[in-house]
Write a protein that holds these residues in place. Structure first.
Motif, mmCIF file in Angstrom:
data_model
loop_
_atom_site.group_PDB
_atom_site.id
_atom_site.type_symbol
_atom_site.label_atom_id
_atom_site.label_comp_id
_atom_site.label_asym_id
_atom_site.label_seq_id
_atom_site.Cartn_x
_atom_site.Cartn_y
_atom_site.Cartn_z
ATOM 1 N N SER A 57 0.827 -1.211 0.000
ATOM 2 C CA SER A 57 0.000 0.000 0.000
ATOM 3 C C SER A 57 0.855 1.252 0.000
ATOM 4 O O SER A 57 0.565 2.221 -0.718
ATOM 5 C CB SER A 57 -0.923 0.005 1.227
ATOM 6 N N TRP A 100 0.259 3.381 -3.262
ATOM 7 C CA TRP A 100 -0.650 4.497 -3.006
ATOM 8 C C TRP A 100 -0.056 5.585 -2.106
ATOM 9 O O TRP A 100 -0.729 6.595 -1.859
ATOM 10 C CB TRP A 100 -1.945 3.979 -2.370
ATOM 11 N N GLY A 132 -2.668 6.156 1.112
ATOM 12 C CA GLY A 132 -3.193 4.818 0.864
ATOM 13 C C GLY A 132 -2.884 3.864 1.992
ATOM 14 O O GLY A 132 -3.710 3.032 2.371
ATOM 15 N N THR A 138 -13.637 4.928 2.046
ATOM 16 C CA THR A 138 -13.040 5.042 0.714
ATOM 17 C C THR A 138 -13.954 4.410 -0.326
ATOM 18 O O THR A 138 -14.721 3.491 -0.017
ATOM 19 C CB THR A 138 -11.664 4.356 0.662
ATOM 20 N N ASP A 147 -12.373 3.453 -3.219
ATOM 21 C CA ASP A 147 -11.397 2.703 -4.001
ATOM 22 C C ASP A 147 -11.550 1.222 -3.677
ATOM 23 O O ASP A 147 -11.261 0.766 -2.568
ATOM 24 C CB ASP A 147 -9.977 3.171 -3.670
ATOM 25 N N LYS A 152 -8.284 -0.686 -2.421
ATOM 26 C CA LYS A 152 -7.932 -0.384 -1.038
ATOM 27 C C LYS A 152 -8.926 -1.051 -0.084
ATOM 28 O O LYS A 152 -8.549 -1.576 0.975
ATOM 29 C CB LYS A 152 -7.927 1.123 -0.812
#
Length: 376
Positions: free
Chosen positions: A20, A24, A28, A273, A275, A278
């Motif tokens: 991560s 990100w 992230g 989030t 995403d 993620k």
């Protein structure tokens, strides 16, 4: 025992967090870490329930749950299910949703943002029902007695949680849903969308609860029949077959319960989030720890050491429900959202530790503990 039980989870966590941070960045990394903590905090009571049932199963069925069940929990509910949610709410195919997420992140973000009012209403009502049913249930041990005991008495009114949830949904639809900001500026009325999605969330919760109750009833019937058949001295093949059926129904019941708890975690993740990768990574890490925690509780044999943690987890669910409904119109920082759950869990854990010290648990005074516990 800790290293042996949590070894795989710790190793996967280290790799996932490093991944991560590289892909990100620090933001992230923070989101994945918060999602992991959120999943663990929301699902602690799930681990307790799972452990209480799992210890009754044979080693064979325990291995089935802890291997095949992990695949369902991590890949099915944490990866496939969010894709389905986005695909349905954004009205695109699941394969297209994945392709857009990988190749067109800007468009994907826009699609998810456009679908957020429906996602928030659906998830908010689902989470709210979990919280309300817990709050209106009468129990021997209360964490915030001044609040929980009066509400438990009110909970004797039939379908009170459904009525409260519908009232909250109507208020949200007539207030925050009337002027929802849209991409590029301006607002749009999402009242009908929020009402429809919220009712769908309520129906989903009632169906999940009904299926869980069905398997629980079948489990109890199978156990009763088994105890009756086992009474005669000679044991027949039918007894063994019936024991197998009881174990099978217990396994199905475990899977339904586990899916329902992971469902609220997935829905709650949308408050942190949009995403999907993620989300899948963070919730997957949390799911692994819940499985490890289940094994630890079974091997340790102590499921009631920290009695207020279940309360804290449900208050966290209630907070997430309110936040999700508010995010239909307002933007709430995802870090704040995650920390609310962490604070509530930490507070309930601290209260449990204080209670344990006060009652002298673990000091060889089981009779005194039982006596005091019945008076709480």
């Amino acid at each position: 025992m800790l290293v042996r039980t949590f070894g795989w989870s710790l190793a996967v966590t280290a790799v996932a967090l490093a991944f991560s941070a590289v892909v990100w960045g620090w933001e992230g990394l923070a989101v994945v870490a918060i999602l992991s903590v959120l999943e663990i905090s929301l699902s602690f009571d799930n681990a307790v329930i799972n452990a209480g049932i799992l210890r009754k199963l044979s080693p064979f069925w325990q291995r089935i749950f802890l291997t095949f069940g992990v695949l369902i929990a991590v890949f099915g509910m944490r990866l496939v299910f969010p894709v389905v949610i986005v695909a349905i709410t954004a009205k695109i195919g699941p394969i297209e949703a994945v392709k857009v997420a990988v190749n067109e992140p800007t468009r994907y973000e826009h699609l998810v943002t456009s679908a957020h009012p429906a996602i928030a209403a659906f998830g908010g009502v689902f989470l709210l029902m979990i919280f309300l049913d817990f709050l209106f249930e009468e129990r021997e041990i209360s964490w915030l007695g001044w609040l929980e005991r009066p509400l438990a008495r009110l909970g004797k009114l039939e379908s009170l949680s459904v009525v409260v949830a519908l009232v909250v949904l109507l208020v949200a639809a007539m207030t925050v849903a009337t002027e929802v900001p849209v991409h590029g500026g301006g607002t749009v009325d999402k009242t009908a969308t929020v009402l429809l999605a919220g009712v769908a969330g309520l129906i989903t919760y009632l169906v999940v609860g009904g299926v869980s109750g069905f398997f629980e009833d079948r489990l109890e019937e199978a156990e009763d029949d088994e105890s009756e058949e086992a009474a005669p001295a000679p044991r027949t093949g039918s007894v063994i077959g019936l024991a197998g059926k009881a174990a099978f129904f217990m396994f199905l019941y475990l899977e339904v319960i586990d899916a329902s708890f992971s469902f609220d975690g997935v829905i709650g993740a949308f408050a942190i989030t949009n995403d999907i990768f993620k989300m899948a990574l963070g919730l997957g890490i949390g799911a692994l720890y819940i499985r490890s925690l289940t094994v630890f509780l079974v091997r340790k044999g102590t499921l009631d050491d920290y009695v207020y943690l279940e309360h804290g987890a449900h208050y966290a669910i209630g907070a997430l429900a309110v936040i999700l409904l508010l995010t239909i119109k307002f933007e709430v920082n995802e870090v704040v959202t995650g920390l609310i759950g962490v604070v509530l869990i930490a507070a309930s854990f601290g209260s449990s530790v204080v209670r344990n010290r006060r009652l002298g648990e673990g000091s060889g005074q089981p009779d005194r503990q039982a006596e005091v516990a019945t008076k709480v």
